[in-house]
Design a protein around this motif. Sequence first.
Motif, PDB file in Angstrom:
ATOM      1  N   VAL A 198      89.827-138.806  24.463  1.00 35.76           N
ATOM      2  CA  VAL A 198      88.939-137.676  24.225  1.00 35.76           C
ATOM      3  C   VAL A 198      89.697-136.645  23.394  1.00 35.76           C
ATOM      4  O   VAL A 198      90.790-136.208  23.778  1.00 35.76           O
ATOM      5  CB  VAL A 198      88.460-137.037  25.543  1.00 35.76           C
ATOM      6  N   VAL A 199      89.134-136.292  22.251  1.00 37.51           N
ATOM      7  CA  VAL A 199      89.704-135.253  21.391  1.00 37.51           C
ATOM      8  C   VAL A 199      88.797-134.023  21.491  1.00 37.51           C
ATOM      9  O   VAL A 199      87.594-134.124  21.266  1.00 37.51           O
ATOM     10  CB  VAL A 199      89.799-135.711  19.922  1.00 37.51           C
ATOM     11  N   THR A 200      89.387-132.900  21.859  1.00 39.95           N
ATOM     12  CA  THR A 200      88.629-131.655  21.988  1.00 39.95           C
ATOM     13  C   THR A 200      89.011-130.732  20.848  1.00 39.95           C
ATOM     14  O   THR A 200      90.206-130.514  20.602  1.00 39.95           O
ATOM     15  CB  THR A 200      88.932-130.956  23.327  1.00 39.95           C
ATOM     16  N   GLU A 201      88.003-130.224  20.151  1.00 35.70           N
ATOM     17  CA  GLU A 201      88.253-129.295  19.047  1.00 35.70           C
ATOM     18  C   GLU A 201      87.687-127.921  19.392  1.00 35.70           C
ATOM     19  O   GLU A 201      86.513-127.771  19.704  1.00 35.70           O
ATOM     20  CB  GLU A 201      87.600-129.765  17.749  1.00 35.70           C
ATOM     21  N   TYR A 202      88.546-126.908  19.334  1.00 38.70           N
ATOM     22  CA  TYR A 202      88.123-125.512  19.436  1.00 38.70           C
ATOM     23  C   TYR A 202      87.982-124.984  18.011  1.00 38.70           C
ATOM     24  O   TYR A 202      88.930-125.035  17.224  1.00 38.70           O
ATOM     25  CB  TYR A 202      89.153-124.690  20.214  1.00 38.70           C
ATOM     26  N   PHE A 203      86.799-124.460  17.690  1.00 39.71           N
ATOM     27  CA  PHE A 203      86.549-124.068  16.306  1.00 39.71           C
ATOM     28  C   PHE A 203      85.675-122.821  16.252  1.00 39.71           C
ATOM     29  O   PHE A 203      84.986-122.469  17.212  1.00 39.71           O
ATOM     30  CB  PHE A 203      85.871-125.207  15.541  1.00 39.71           C
ATOM     31  N   SER A 204      85.720-122.161  15.088  1.00 41.13           N
ATOM     32  CA  SER A 204      84.880-121.001  14.811  1.00 41.13           C
ATOM     33  C   SER A 204      84.086-121.273  13.546  1.00 41.13           C
ATOM     34  O   SER A 204      84.625-121.783  12.555  1.00 41.13           O
ATOM     35  CB  SER A 204      85.734-119.735  14.622  1.00 41.13           C
ATOM     36  N   LEU A 205      82.816-120.915  13.565  1.00 39.81           N
ATOM     37  CA  LEU A 205      81.960-121.177  12.418  1.00 39.81           C
ATOM     38  C   LEU A 205      82.257-120.281  11.227  1.00 39.81           C
ATOM     39  O   LEU A 205      81.777-120.545  10.122  1.00 39.81           O
ATOM     40  CB  LEU A 205      80.492-121.065  12.837  1.00 39.81           C
ATOM     41  N   THR A 206      83.032-119.225  11.398  1.00 42.87           N
ATOM     42  CA  THR A 206      83.445-118.379  10.274  1.00 42.87           C
ATOM     43  C   THR A 206      84.889-118.641   9.856  1.00 42.87           C
ATOM     44  O   THR A 206      85.458-117.866   9.091  1.00 42.87           O
ATOM     45  CB  THR A 206      83.271-116.891  10.613  1.00 42.87           C
ATOM     46  N   CYS A 207      85.468-119.720  10.335  1.00 41.35           N
ATOM     47  CA  CYS A 207      86.855-120.073  10.001  1.00 41.35           C
ATOM     48  C   CYS A 207      86.858-121.025   8.806  1.00 41.35           C
ATOM     49  O   CYS A 207      86.265-122.112   8.868  1.00 41.35           O
ATOM     50  CB  CYS A 207      87.515-120.726  11.214  1.00 41.35           C
ATOM     51  N   ASN A 208      87.525-120.638   7.711  1.00 42.26           N
ATOM     52  CA  ASN A 208      87.522-121.516   6.528  1.00 42.26           C
ATOM     53  C   ASN A 208      88.386-122.757   6.733  1.00 42.26           C
ATOM     54  O   ASN A 208      88.144-123.797   6.114  1.00 42.26           O
ATOM     55  CB  ASN A 208      87.929-120.746   5.274  1.00 42.26           C
ATOM     56  N   HIS A 209      89.376-122.687   7.614  1.00 45.96           N
ATOM     57  CA  HIS A 209      90.164-123.881   7.927  1.00 45.96           C
ATOM     58  C   HIS A 209      89.312-124.890   8.701  1.00 45.96           C
ATOM     59  O   HIS A 209      89.422-126.107   8.488  1.00 45.96           O
ATOM     60  CB  HIS A 209      91.404-123.507   8.734  1.00 45.96           C
ATOM     61  N   CYS A 210      88.471-124.379   9.600  1.00 45.33           N
ATOM     62  CA  CYS A 210      87.545-125.268  10.319  1.00 45.33           C
ATOM     63  C   CYS A 210      86.571-125.915   9.338  1.00 45.33           C
ATOM     64  O   CYS A 210      86.266-127.107   9.447  1.00 45.33           O
ATOM     65  CB  CYS A 210      86.770-124.470  11.374  1.00 45.33           C
ATOM     66  N   ALA A 211      86.085-125.121   8.399  1.00 45.56           N
ATOM     67  CA  ALA A 211      85.165-125.664   7.391  1.00 45.56           C
ATOM     68  C   ALA A 211      85.841-126.773   6.594  1.00 45.56           C
ATOM     69  O   ALA A 211      85.238-127.825   6.326  1.00 45.56           O
ATOM     70  CB  ALA A 211      84.687-124.554   6.463  1.00 45.56           C
ATOM     71  N   HIS A 212      87.089-126.558   6.204  1.00 44.08           N
ATOM     72  CA  HIS A 212      87.810-127.570   5.432  1.00 44.08           C
ATOM     73  C   HIS A 212      87.917-128.864   6.230  1.00 44.08           C
ATOM     74  O   HIS A 212      87.675-129.971   5.685  1.00 44.08           O
ATOM     75  CB  HIS A 212      89.201-127.065   5.064  1.00 44.08           C
ATOM     76  N   PHE A 213      88.273-128.757   7.508  1.00 41.19           N
ATOM     77  CA  PHE A 213      88.389-129.970   8.325  1.00 41.19           C
ATOM     78  C   PHE A 213      87.048-130.691   8.422  1.00 41.19           C
ATOM     79  O   PHE A 213      86.968-131.910   8.227  1.00 41.19           O
ATOM     80  CB  PHE A 213      88.905-129.642   9.727  1.00 41.19           C
TER      81      PHE A 213
END
Length: 215
Positions: free
Chosen positions: A60-75
């Motif tokens: 199980v891989v858990t990702e913590y992310f923010s919708l305004t994070c450009n690094h999250c967008a890149h991933f």
Amino acid sequence: MTPPHPILNRRLPTRRTLLAAAALAPWAAPAATRAQGSAPLPDAPPLPERSAGSEDAPMVVTEYFSLTCNHCAHFHLETWPRVREAFVDTGRIRLVWRDFPLDELALEAAQIARALPGDAYEPFIRALFASQERWAFDRDADKFDELAKLAALAGMQRWQVEAALENDDLRRAVLRSRLEGERERGVTRTPTFFFDDRRAAGALSFERFASFVSG
């Protein structure tokens, strides 16, 4: 012309603004203070899991992310499609998404995303990341209108978007997800991934992601 929605286009302080400021205040506290758990977790019902992959997957891989994070967008735009094909669709991992909004706008975008049915969640957050520059960073954009247009493509009517933003239980639940990530797993930045219990932060390349799956 549709008037700006009062939540995403605030000008004067309202009761809701003050409540939001109080809820967001712990995020700005020094890390040592947050680690002590000085601010209570919001009382909220648990969020339904949003994930991709088989429940029988060995990792199980858990990702913590923010919708305004450009690094999250890149991933999500560059790496995630390859990860899904190589590891999710083949049954090797199940990826679980956890909200970790970095600001008020990310919090409200997460509320809209969470109000969608489970099968519409991933396509919607992908659309948000693909158009992030417009709805999140364009100072001239009507934030509510841009988000409502994207939500309409996912099947939400405007009144449903407004209802999601006015849903205080949903708002507290998203806040709780972030605070639990900080306190229970030590998350301080986005995106942060947990491969079972091994942590990796940043917009991982496919090769680096694969090394954690294989290692």
